[in-house]
Design an enzyme around this catalytic site. Structure first.
Site, short mmCIF file in Angstrom:
data_model
loop_
_atom_site.label_atom_id
_atom_site.label_comp_id
_atom_site.label_asym_id
_atom_site.label_seq_id
_atom_site.Cartn_x
_atom_site.Cartn_y
_atom_site.Cartn_z
N GLU A 164 0.84 -1.21 0.00
CA GLU A 164 0.00 0.00 0.00
C GLU A 164 0.87 1.25 0.00
OE1 GLU A 164 -2.54 1.60 -0.43
OE2 GLU A 164 -4.36 0.71 0.35
N ASP A 165 0.33 2.33 -0.52
CA ASP A 165 1.04 3.61 -0.45
C ASP A 165 0.84 4.26 0.91
OD1 ASP A 165 -1.65 4.08 -0.93
OD2 ASP A 165 -1.34 5.53 -2.53
N ASP A 201 -4.85 5.51 5.80
CA ASP A 201 -5.45 6.72 6.36
C ASP A 201 -6.54 6.28 7.35
OD1 ASP A 201 -5.93 9.48 6.50
OD2 ASP A 201 -7.35 9.43 4.87
N PHE A 246 -2.41 15.96 4.15
CA PHE A 246 -2.58 15.31 2.85
C PHE A 246 -1.27 15.42 2.07
CE2 PHE A 246 -4.07 14.31 -1.35
CZ PHE A 246 -5.00 13.31 -1.09
N ARG A 260 1.87 12.59 -8.99
CA ARG A 260 2.39 11.24 -8.72
C ARG A 260 3.89 11.13 -8.99
NH1 ARG A 260 -1.87 7.71 -7.80
NH2 ARG A 260 -3.74 8.02 -9.02
P1 IMP Z 1 -8.13 4.84 3.66
O1 IMP Z 1 -9.17 3.87 3.18
O2 IMP Z 1 -8.77 6.06 4.29
O3 IMP Z 1 -7.10 4.25 4.56
O4 IMP Z 1 -7.43 5.44 2.38
C1 IMP Z 1 -6.47 4.77 1.66
C2 IMP Z 1 -6.28 5.37 0.30
O5 IMP Z 1 -6.64 6.75 0.25
C3 IMP Z 1 -4.82 5.33 -0.08
O6 IMP Z 1 -4.47 4.12 -0.71
C4 IMP Z 1 -4.70 6.54 -0.98
O7 IMP Z 1 -5.05 6.20 -2.30
C5 IMP Z 1 -5.70 7.53 -0.44
N1 IMP Z 1 -5.08 8.50 0.49
C6 IMP Z 1 -5.21 8.59 1.82
N2 IMP Z 1 -4.51 9.60 2.33
C7 IMP Z 1 -3.88 10.18 1.29
C8 IMP Z 1 -2.95 11.28 1.18
O8 IMP Z 1 -2.54 11.95 2.13
N3 IMP Z 1 -2.52 11.54 -0.10
C9 IMP Z 1 -2.90 10.83 -1.20
N4 IMP Z 1 -3.76 9.80 -1.13
C10 IMP Z 1 -4.25 9.47 0.10
#
Ligand code: IMP
Length: 176
Positions: A99-100, A103, A152, A165
């Site tokens: 995963e990147d 959040d 963010f 990106r």
């Molecule tokens: P989650 O389901 O809220 O944990 O979100 C996960 C996904 O949201 C990540 O795989 C990203 O694609 C996107 N995401 C969450 N935070 C960021 C951020 O700070 N920058 C860019 N993408 C984010």
């Protein structure tokens, strides 16, 4: 809508490179004698995957999944959809989700449960970035590059509305 701009560098490409090498070593030790399937979550984790896989010394295979993310917003909708599924079977294989960023954790929780139902030999998670303050569900990565504050970020594969990106550093996005 307020205009977004790159406010400052949070993690330099040198810091990221160093950490990714050390994650690769740790993963190689943990999976010694095994083969590993890296499951990359598109699109944000692509840059991380390409560096990480070259830092792992056990035999690796790669496959990709795409799930719905924020689109043009910076808040999670809580709704997760599979846009592209894996090409291969993960039955009885050692799998590592790449995963990147984690959040709220909603995306990963869904993904983890979905993949576990396919009966892998093992399933772990590696994330480049973790924003623990934002967590809404109980999920933790097995390997994490950096814990970051609730901001963010873009760059090193991460986007805002498909932009930024290709930035080599991880940067904080600000509003004008
Ligand atoms: P989650 O389901 O809220 O944990 O979100 C996960 C996904 O949201 C990540 O795989 C990203 O694609 C996107 N995401 C969450 N935070 C960021 C951020 O700070 N920058 C860019 N993408 C984010």
């Amino acid at each position: 809508m307020p205009e977004k701009y790159v406010e400052r560098v949070l993690l330099t490409k040198e810091e990221i490179q160093k950490r990714v090498i050390s994650l690769g070593q740790q993963i190689s030790n943990d999976y010694a004698g095994k083969e590993l399937l890296l499951i990359c979550v598109l699109k944000g984790a692509v840059v991380f995957l390409s560096d990480l896989m070259r830092a792992i010394t056990v035999p690796v295979f790669i496959d990709f999944m795409a799930v719905s993310s924020y689109g043009a917003a910076t808040e999670s909708s809580g709704i997760v959809r599979i846009l592209k599924d894996l090409d291969c079977s993960i039955d009885n294989r050692h799998c590592l989700i790449v995963e990147d960023i984690i959040d709220t954790g909603l995306t990963l929780l869904y993904l983890k449960e979905n993949l576990l139902s396919r009966k892998p030999a093992s399933l772990k998670i590696v994330t480049l970035l973790d924003k623990p303050d934002r967590r809404r569900v109980d999920i933790e990565p097995d390997y994490c590059g950096f814990r970051i504050p609730d901001e963010f970020v873009v760059g090193y594969g991460l986007d805002f509305n498909e932009c930024y990106r290709s930035l080599p550093d991880v940067c904080v996005l600000g509003e004008k």
